[in-house]
Motif scaffolding. Structure first.
Motif, mmCIF file in Angstrom:
data_model
loop_
_atom_site.group_PDB
_atom_site.id
_atom_site.type_symbol
_atom_site.label_atom_id
_atom_site.label_comp_id
_atom_site.label_asym_id
_atom_site.label_seq_id
_atom_site.Cartn_x
_atom_site.Cartn_y
_atom_site.Cartn_z
ATOM 1 N N ASP A 385 55.078 63.495 40.348
ATOM 2 C CA ASP A 385 56.046 64.566 40.595
ATOM 3 C C ASP A 385 57.216 63.999 41.393
ATOM 4 N N ASN A 387 59.904 65.376 42.116
ATOM 5 C CA ASN A 387 60.570 66.382 42.940
ATOM 6 C C ASN A 387 59.801 66.656 44.226
ATOM 7 N N ALA A 388 58.658 65.994 44.397
ATOM 8 C CA ALA A 388 57.833 66.205 45.586
ATOM 9 C C ALA A 388 58.341 65.336 46.729
ATOM 10 N N ALA A 395 51.241 65.701 46.431
ATOM 11 C CA ALA A 395 52.035 64.885 45.505
ATOM 12 C C ALA A 395 53.035 64.020 46.265
ATOM 13 N N ASN A 399 53.278 59.966 46.493
ATOM 14 C CA ASN A 399 54.533 59.236 46.269
ATOM 15 C C ASN A 399 54.799 58.242 47.400
ATOM 16 N N ASP A 498 59.462 56.489 37.822
ATOM 17 C CA ASP A 498 58.309 57.009 37.095
ATOM 18 C C ASP A 498 57.470 55.857 36.537
#
Length: 527
Positions: A385, A387-388, A395, A399, A498
């Protein structure tokens, strides 16, 4: 009471004291807040409601105090610190910390009050209000920290009257000072050396409503006995948090204690230790086990700090594992790392599985790790994710761990970033804004110490390919940024992130690897 086992209890003294009297003895250092410090959980609204209840004469509950000796030590009431001398009969607050802290901190003038305790009374509307972003409060807003000092209050009202405050407002101020200062609070003062009795009283008082957690109950009852001693739970918390992995929640450490002792880690803690049993041995064992756990997480699992640990629920499991197996085989450590990362990819769908996993760890090292690996659900892993970025999300923590596994380098000098220290010092600020606004959000951030925004792009331009790659920023992405094409940079960086984070996660989880135990475990000794 001689026949009911409570002979050691002198009947609690039921009395009532005015708020003014309570605040006065608290300021004098006669009231002590146990070091367990549940922590001031109330917010500004809770404090306002408390004073509104007092203003209207509503009951606000009683206080439970324990009369016993106390050493010389400063006492904290929220943002107010009070010096206190040694005393033979100090009053330790066992129940009522939130209310007493709010009263003392709000009604006392001190240099740097927390905004939570900066409350005013609107003499026109007769409501409790806050200054908020106003630089100065309106003339009709009276700060509550003046109410209990009569001479200061009168001087203040005279000044306000000279500036235009009307007589009716002055009367309201006097009414408020009387209502607050003379409000009577019931007290129960317990005099006993038998902690078991106090524990039972305390437990019954907290059997409904907003229950305190098990760790808070335990610490409330033990902090006044011997703060700083080896058997004190606060000492364990302090020791664990000094191990360099960040500050753990008290309840998490408590679950680790229960895990080391074995059994259900969510069982009640109040009666965990039998009469006469010294918890110091268990606490010391828990601390040693967590030290090994943190070393494993940093060295084997690429998790440098608790802020980068997706699920704190793994800590009791690991604490039990390293308590029973302090020096696991290298192969076992690899398998344990796979379990941790495979679970982090799946527990978002079933965090409850963590509660059961402690039971899978026993004296058989190989059997324990095999059961743990079996318990991890198979299936498509959770997506990365991008956007986390909020640190309270699993999440985001994943990251952070994956970004840390890239061994990020400082753009200023090219040296490796100490991610653990960075997360400890900067917290949310550890994700430094590179481009704002950004979508996805992580594409516009790097895991890096603070740098002036104007210096970031020049530093990226001058940085080596190796340093850029350590932040998953390709040369092509930098070129787009230098050309002023922010959208192209973000699109390229998001794709690179990603790919790189998925690659790192796969390396750590090894989802397709053979999970057979260490060969030494399969060796059958000669009979």
């Amino acid at each position: 009471m001689a026949d009911n086992g409570h002979s050691a209890l002198e009947r609690p003294a039921a009395e009532a004291r005015s708020i003014a009297a309570l605040v006065r003895v608290a300021r004098a250092g006669e009231v002590r807040m146990p070091r367990f410090q549940r922590g001031f959980r109330w917010d500004q609204r809770d404090v306002e409601k408390l004073f509104d209840s007092v203003w209207h004469g509503f009951p606000i509950g009683s206080l439970l105090l324990w009369e016993r000796p106390a050493p010389a030590s400063p006492v904290s009431f929220g943002s107010l610190s009070v010096p206190a001398e040694a005393a033979q009969s100090a009053l330790w607050v066992v129940d009522g910390q939130q209310r007493l802290t709010a009263l003392v901190a709000t009604l006392t003038r001190h240099p740097a009050p927390d905004p939570t305790f900066e409350v005013y009374f609107d003499l026109t509307t007769r409501e409790f209000v806050r200054r908020g972003q106003r630089r100065l409060a309106p003339l009709t807003w009276l700060p509550l920290n003046l109410l209990l000092d009569t001479s200061v209050l009168l001087d203040d009202l005279m000044q306000r009257r000279s500036e235009g405050l009307d007589d009716e407002a002055v009367d309201h101020a006097r009414d408020l000072a009387t209502a607050i200062g003379e409000y009577m609070i019931p007290l129960n003062v317990v005099k006993t050396d038998d902690e078991k009795i106090l524990r039972e009283i305390f437990y019954r008082m907290n059997s409904s409503g907003h229950r305190m957690t098990a760790s808070e109950v335990f610490r409330a009852l033990h902090a006044a006995i011997g703060p700083g001693a080896a058997g004190d739970l606060q000492t364990l918390f302090d020791s664990v948090n000094a191990l360099g992995f960040g500050a753990l929640r008290d309840d998490t450490v408590l679950r680790c204690v229960l895990a080391v002792r074995g059994g259900d880690v969510y069982r009640p803690f109040e009666q965990e230790f039998a009469d006469g049993e010294d918890p110091a041995t268990t606490f010391a064992e828990t601390e040693r086990s967590l030290e090994r756990v943190f070393a494993f997480l940093r060295q084997d699992a690429a998790i440098p700090h608790v802020r980068a640990l997706p699920y704190n629920g793994v800590l009791p499991i690991l604490a039990r594992f390293f308590a029973l197996h302090p020096e696991p085989l290298p192969r076992t450590r690899n398998l344990l790392r796979r379990w941790l990362w495979r679970g982090s990819m799946a527990w978002g769908r079933d965090v409850g599985a963590l509660r059961q996993a402690v039971q899978d760890v026993d004296l058989d090292e190989q059997d324990s790790i095999a059961k743990l690996l079996t318990s991890v659900r198979e299936g498509e892993p959770l997506a990365i994710d991008l956007n986390a970025v909020q640190l309270n999300k699993a999440a985001t923590k994943m990251n952070l761990a994956l970004l840390s596994s890239l061994n990020p380098r400082n753009l200023v000098d090219g040296q490796l970033v100490d991610v653990g220290a960075l997360l400890d010092d900067d917290g949310p600020g550890a994700l430094l804004d590179l481009v704002t606004p950004a979508r996805p959000q992580l594409a516009g951030r790097i895991l890096h110490p603070a740098i002036e925004a104007a210096d970031l792009v020049p530093l990226l331009r001058e940085a080596s390919t190796e340093a850029r790659a350590s932040h998953a920023i390709s040369d092509a992405a930098v070129a787009a940024l230098l050309q002023g094409d922010t959208l192209k940079f973000l699109k390229k960086r998001a794709a690179d992130l990603d790919d790189r984070l998925k690659e790192q996660r796969r390396r750590l989880a090894e989802p397709d690897a053979d999970d057979h135990p260490a060969l030494v475990a399969l060796t059958i000794p000669d009979s």
